[in-house]
Design a protein around this motif. Sequence first.
Motif, PDB file in Angstrom:
ATOM      1  N   LEU A  37     -48.642  85.902 -32.030  1.00 13.47           N
ATOM      2  CA  LEU A  37     -47.955  85.268 -33.145  1.00 13.47           C
ATOM      3  C   LEU A  37     -46.520  85.802 -33.156  1.00 13.47           C
ATOM      4  O   LEU A  37     -46.253  86.887 -33.687  1.00 13.47           O
ATOM      5  CB  LEU A  37     -48.670  85.571 -34.458  1.00 13.47           C
ATOM      6  CG  LEU A  37     -48.078  84.913 -35.712  1.00 13.47           C
ATOM      7  CD1 LEU A  37     -48.088  83.388 -35.598  1.00 13.47           C
ATOM      8  CD2 LEU A  37     -48.854  85.348 -36.957  1.00 13.47           C
ATOM      9  N   VAL A  75     -51.995  93.798 -34.633  1.00 13.80           N
ATOM     10  CA  VAL A  75     -52.786  93.799 -35.866  1.00 13.80           C
ATOM     11  C   VAL A  75     -54.243  93.559 -35.495  1.00 13.80           C
ATOM     12  O   VAL A  75     -54.571  92.546 -34.863  1.00 13.80           O
ATOM     13  CB  VAL A  75     -52.302  92.705 -36.844  1.00 13.80           C
ATOM     14  CG1 VAL A  75     -53.268  92.575 -38.016  1.00 13.80           C
ATOM     15  CG2 VAL A  75     -50.905  93.026 -37.343  1.00 13.80           C
ATOM     16  N   ALA A  89     -50.989  81.081 -34.512  1.00 12.09           N
ATOM     17  CA  ALA A  89     -51.390  82.072 -33.512  1.00 12.09           C
ATOM     18  C   ALA A  89     -52.091  81.369 -32.352  1.00 12.09           C
ATOM     19  O   ALA A  89     -52.904  80.476 -32.549  1.00 12.09           O
ATOM     20  CB  ALA A  89     -52.333  83.102 -34.141  1.00 12.09           C
ATOM     21  N   VAL A 102     -45.630  89.629 -32.438  1.00 13.08           N
ATOM     22  CA  VAL A 102     -46.735  90.493 -32.854  1.00 13.08           C
ATOM     23  C   VAL A 102     -48.031  89.968 -32.228  1.00 13.08           C
ATOM     24  O   VAL A 102     -48.229  88.758 -32.095  1.00 13.08           O
ATOM     25  CB  VAL A 102     -46.873  90.528 -34.396  1.00 13.08           C
ATOM     26  CG1 VAL A 102     -48.116  91.304 -34.817  1.00 13.08           C
ATOM     27  CG2 VAL A 102     -45.626  91.141 -35.017  1.00 13.08           C
ATOM     28  N   LEU A 121     -49.779  91.710 -41.188  1.00 11.50           N
ATOM     29  CA  LEU A 121     -48.679  91.208 -40.359  1.00 11.50           C
ATOM     30  C   LEU A 121     -47.339  91.681 -40.901  1.00 11.50           C
ATOM     31  O   LEU A 121     -46.402  91.971 -40.133  1.00 11.50           O
ATOM     32  CB  LEU A 121     -48.727  89.678 -40.305  1.00 11.50           C
ATOM     33  CG  LEU A 121     -49.856  89.064 -39.457  1.00 11.50           C
ATOM     34  CD1 LEU A 121     -49.949  87.567 -39.695  1.00 11.50           C
ATOM     35  CD2 LEU A 121     -49.621  89.353 -37.974  1.00 11.50           C
ATOM     36  N   LEU A 153     -52.282  89.770 -32.303  1.00 13.28           N
ATOM     37  CA  LEU A 153     -53.425  89.827 -33.221  1.00 13.28           C
ATOM     38  C   LEU A 153     -54.686  90.029 -32.379  1.00 13.28           C
ATOM     39  O   LEU A 153     -54.956  89.239 -31.460  1.00 13.28           O
ATOM     40  CB  LEU A 153     -53.549  88.522 -34.012  1.00 13.28           C
ATOM     41  CG  LEU A 153     -52.814  88.421 -35.342  1.00 13.28           C
ATOM     42  CD1 LEU A 153     -52.717  86.969 -35.769  1.00 13.28           C
ATOM     43  CD2 LEU A 153     -53.548  89.220 -36.411  1.00 13.28           C
ATOM     44  N   ALA A 158     -46.592  95.145 -39.670  1.00 13.32           N
ATOM     45  CA  ALA A 158     -46.442  95.327 -38.224  1.00 13.32           C
ATOM     46  C   ALA A 158     -45.011  95.075 -37.777  1.00 13.32           C
ATOM     47  O   ALA A 158     -44.371  94.107 -38.196  1.00 13.32           O
ATOM     48  CB  ALA A 158     -47.390  94.385 -37.488  1.00 13.32           C
ATOM     49  N   VAL A 210     -54.746  89.591 -43.833  1.00 17.44           N
ATOM     50  CA  VAL A 210     -54.075  89.404 -42.545  1.00 17.44           C
ATOM     51  C   VAL A 210     -52.562  89.254 -42.751  1.00 17.44           C
ATOM     52  O   VAL A 210     -51.749  89.831 -42.012  1.00 17.44           O
ATOM     53  CB  VAL A 210     -54.662  88.184 -41.808  1.00 17.44           C
ATOM     54  CG1 VAL A 210     -53.845  87.866 -40.556  1.00 17.44           C
ATOM     55  CG2 VAL A 210     -56.118  88.446 -41.421  1.00 17.44           C
ATOM     56  N   ALA A 211     -52.195  88.486 -43.778  1.00 15.29           N
ATOM     57  CA  ALA A 211     -50.756  88.317 -44.052  1.00 15.29           C
ATOM     58  C   ALA A 211     -50.103  89.652 -44.385  1.00 15.29           C
ATOM     59  O   ALA A 211     -48.986  89.958 -43.914  1.00 15.29           O
ATOM     60  CB  ALA A 211     -50.567  87.321 -45.199  1.00 15.29           C
TER      61      ALA A 211
END
Length: 915
Positions: free
Chosen positions: A742, A859, A878, A745, A850, A747, A853, A846-847
């Motif tokens: 993403l 993440v 993603a 970053v 992120l 995941l 990060a 998750v938000a």
Amino acid sequence: MKIESLRRLRGPNVYLSRPAVVARLRLADLTGVETTDVTGFTERLLRAVPGLAEHHCAAGAPGGFVSRLRGGTYFGHVTEHVCIELSQLIGRDVSFGRTVAAGEAGTYDVIMECPVDESPESTVPGELLTAAIDLVREVHGGSGPSTGVLAERLAGLAALAEREATGPSTRAIIAAARRRGIPVERFDDLSLVRLGWGHRRRLVWAAMTDRTSAVGVDIAGDKHVTRRLLDEAGIPVAEGGAAGTVADAVRLLGELGGPVVVKPRHGRQGRDVALHLTTPDQVARAFTEVGGEAVVERQLDGRDYRVLVVAGEVVAAAERVAAHVTGDGRATVADLVARANEDPRRGTGHSRVLTRIELDETALRVLRRQGRRPTSVPADGEVLRLRDTANLSTGGTSRDVTDQVHPDVIRLCRRVAALIGLDIAGIDLRLPDVAAPVRPGAGPVTAGVIEVNAVPGLRMHLSPAHGRSRDVGDAIVRAMFPGGSDGRIPAVAITGTNGKTTVTRLIAHLLSGSGMRVGATSTDGVSIDGRTVQVADATGPRSAQMVLGDPQVEVAVLETARGGLLRRGLGYDWTDVGVVTNITADHLGQDGLASIEDLAHVKAVVAERVRDGGTLVLNADDPWVRSLADRPRVRADRKRLVWFSLDARNPVLTEHLARGGAAYVLEDGWLVQATGARRTPLMRLADVPGAYGGAALHMAGNALAAIAAARALGARPESLAERLSEFDPSVENPGRGTLFRLGDVSLFVDYGHNPAALAATLRTLHRLWGPERCVAAVTLPGDRRDDLLAASAQVLADGLTRVVLYEDADPRGRAPGEVSTLVEREMRARRPQLTAKRAVGFRSAVAEALGLAAPGEVVLAIYESWAPMRAYLAELGAAPAGGAPVPAGFVPLRSVAPGATLQVSRRLTGLPARS
């Protein structure tokens, strides 16, 4: 004392290798009370149920249970034994029972064996247990049931069991199949039975198979069409015709001349059949009783015979004798009928080998024709008929004549079955003697075929009143499974704490490359030939049966989890291969599991149910898995034992190989097949999909276990590496260590929910990104014990500096926020400087993660349910990383010099440094 719940274990289970029921029993006011606390209880109980004196109990000899009663035992145990004895008294032959404490004081699980072919939906076990509780209660109260009351209740239970039991025909086919080792699965309380698995499976319903012609059944069901078809083919049949009105029936009498037979055109089992009719009034009355279309035929001379044809061969023949009584000069007809019905072989319907004789209107009419009534006293030796027809369903009996059948009669019957188009046919003949030839002749037919039956009853051949019993069930099974086939397809079962879903998917992938259609069950659903047919947690017996019952499937790959095994038993009797990945602390505190030893006992069932000569694949690096090989029922001398290991120096492995055994091992960065001193490199770990260049070391164990299982089922070693390289984790193993991108970053999405799984995932991330560049959004299930949640929290604290916690949508009995609070407390206690945040729901978590990060970091997202998580990731944009390069600085395992040691934090793993 009451039953709180009752569940059926449909297959082999942790208690025994046969079906059982588990009843949760609450003793209430009898909690803590023993039999010696109740004056006279033992004596009153033995008077009420004398058969208890023969129960062995733990002593292993008759009288053992009585000793327990007199020494003092609790009432759950007493109820178990009473229930088993009542079961025996109604003819339900079971003997195994066990009563174990179920946590709370006064609560016990009563486990009792069930007959192997009893319907999975049977109400009999619950009714028996209720009767046992009532009896124990009455005896405890100082009285006990009267003999008459108990006998009446037992009679009702016996009748219930008989109604739910399979009939003699189905029972004979099931028994024959079991002797051949063919798997048997009964549907509900019906006589519909599945024999065999997958593309070899067959269906049978009494004496009708899935190959029985529907056209043939319809022809046989229409007596007029049957007679015409056979007549046109030159088969000797009685002259006659169809009658739609009384006038038609009377006209046919005039054309044929008496005596004639009037029978329903579409009737069966001899109902409303009238013989010896010579006058218009008799014919008119018989037609009226039919109540619809009838067939009027000239009555043939001779004796009644039934010949059974299976797959074009005559396999049995019986002479049928109509229901009758023989006088003794003292008893009335009614008394003689009652005496005949005392025969334990007689029952209602088709549940027993003979049917009860009824003094109904038909019997009275036949008696009147002989000048007798129910009150008449026939002379000694005088035989009185009670039916004209010789059907067993109306009380008739049979005499085996299989060895007397003349070759002409055999040829005739084989031809009849072929003309009608039936694979199984019961052909009724009236002949002077079945041992005499049947010759065509001029003039009216006086002997020949009178009826053809689809789905013929087998009782007369299985248990004739006179003569030898014929194993016609075996004849039917031999026709369905020629050449000695056992109807099985190759099957592998996978269990363990972690990795079993991935191993299941890898095995399915490897086997499908061999051209076989694979049916697989896993945590995420059921797939047939690579297509998902059900989305669910499909690791229990129902899902296994879905795969094994599918006629497309050529090989079954069955993930078998703790929950389904404990709550419902296995969905199969044996497998060719069993795989145990590992056994670590998880699910403790659930379903009576208090320790890892308890968990190992459950997982051992999969190992124990590998057939003799089959292959058991075990993890040599796991001490609890290693212990399975020493269990008496595993018997390594009767199974082929194959180990897998990440450590080529594992002493279990080296000793096994020194004896010439086989193993699959990670050695010098390669997946290696080892047999004795021979080593065959298969594939570099760095090239294994999902291993991320070797960073995900646990993927090596998954791949080795899958390769071992696939090889045991015949996969060729030369094709394994190529097939394994084609495995696409993002498509075929989604949500199990799946990497997404993403922006800048990464995941990493995984399903691990216990300390060992989380540690393995964090080891992977540390090798790829380093411990300081990992952020996590984590949820843990609420049905885990506090100490297991704390252990998971400590692993997270050791491996992370930034964590966002959220709750499962299903709290599984916990209060809102309870799990997150516990986990955060344990994490902060372990690492006070930890950055820990809370979020509501996985999307917010998750938000938030992120947001924590930095570019180039990863993440870790631990989810509760894959589908909504995958949808959210797609919404974010993603994309699966696929073959994208791993982060800079990672040293792939293939680049490490042979014999070098890779150090991983022991604080994180709890394992030796070389792991």
